[in-house]
Design a protein around this motif. Structure first.
Motif, PDB file in Angstrom:
ATOM      1  N   UNK A 177       0.656  -1.312  -0.103  1.00 41.16           N
ATOM      2  CA  UNK A 177      -0.039  -0.102  -0.108  1.00 41.16           C
ATOM      3  C   UNK A 177       0.734   1.063  -0.157  1.00 41.16           C
ATOM      4  N   UNK A 178       2.139   1.207   0.599  1.00 40.65           N
ATOM      5  CA  UNK A 178       2.970   2.391   0.861  1.00 40.65           C
ATOM      6  C   UNK A 178       3.577   2.312  -0.290  1.00 40.65           C
ATOM      7  N   UNK A 179       3.758   1.505  -1.125  1.00 40.40           N
ATOM      8  CA  UNK A 179       4.576   1.843  -2.395  1.00 40.40           C
ATOM      9  C   UNK A 179       4.165   2.261  -3.686  1.00 40.40           C
ATOM     10  N   UNK A 180       2.909   2.754  -3.411  1.00 40.18           N
ATOM     11  CA  UNK A 180       2.144   3.233  -4.446  1.00 40.18           C
ATOM     12  C   UNK A 180       1.948   4.851  -4.428  1.00 40.18           C
ATOM     13  N   UNK A 181       2.764   5.466  -5.453  1.00 36.88           N
ATOM     14  CA  UNK A 181       2.667   6.953  -5.192  1.00 36.88           C
ATOM     15  C   UNK A 181       1.264   7.630  -4.815  1.00 36.88           C
ATOM     16  N   UNK A 182       0.306   7.179  -5.490  1.00 36.94           N
ATOM     17  CA  UNK A 182      -1.147   7.829  -5.591  1.00 36.94           C
ATOM     18  C   UNK A 182      -1.484   7.583  -3.786  1.00 36.94           C
ATOM     19  N   UNK A 183      -1.283   6.211  -3.235  1.00 34.79           N
ATOM     20  CA  UNK A 183      -1.676   6.051  -2.238  1.00 34.79           C
ATOM     21  C   UNK A 183      -0.978   6.767  -1.023  1.00 34.79           C
ATOM     22  N   UNK A 184       0.323   7.002  -1.217  1.00 33.06           N
ATOM     23  CA  UNK A 184       1.231   7.824  -0.408  1.00 33.06           C
ATOM     24  C   UNK A 184       0.556   9.248  -0.302  1.00 33.06           C
TER      25      UNK A 184
END
Length: 102
Positions: free
Chosen positions: A23-30
């Motif tokens: 989850x934390x590896x996706x720029x949008x989710x960050x």
């Protein structure tokens, strides 16, 4: 090493940790989680503030909600989202601060 702490992890724990890192590896989710760090927002405002399509934001929020990283509440016709895991949001914020000062 603490006698009560084992280096062995059960499969469920490994899976949950890996999903959280995913989850934390996706720029949008960050970007979404960072926005939700201090305040809750409805999908429309998240989309506007991050200049994303509402469908993209909704898709990412569903992913984050399934991992219990965000929660929602309804107010009238709007659904407001906020972070739901203080530990993960603090780790994210620490990483952001670390990156800014590296």
């Amino acid at each position: 090493m603490d006698e009560n702490h084992s280096n062995e992890l059960d499969e469920e724990t490994v899976f949950l940790v890996s999903q959280t890192f995913k989850a934390l590896s996706d720029p949008t989710r960050i970007r979404i989680l960072n926005l939700l760090f201090e305040k809750e927002y409805p999908v429309t405002e998240i989309a506007d503030r991050l200049e994303l399509r509402q469908s993209t934001v909704s898709h990412q929020l569903r992913f984050l909600k399934n991992l219990r990283l965000v929660k929602s509440r309804r107010e009238g016709t709007s659904i407001y989202y906020s972070h739901d895991d203080e530990h993960v949001i603090n780790v994210l914020h620490e990483m952001i601060q670390h990156s800014l000062h590296a």
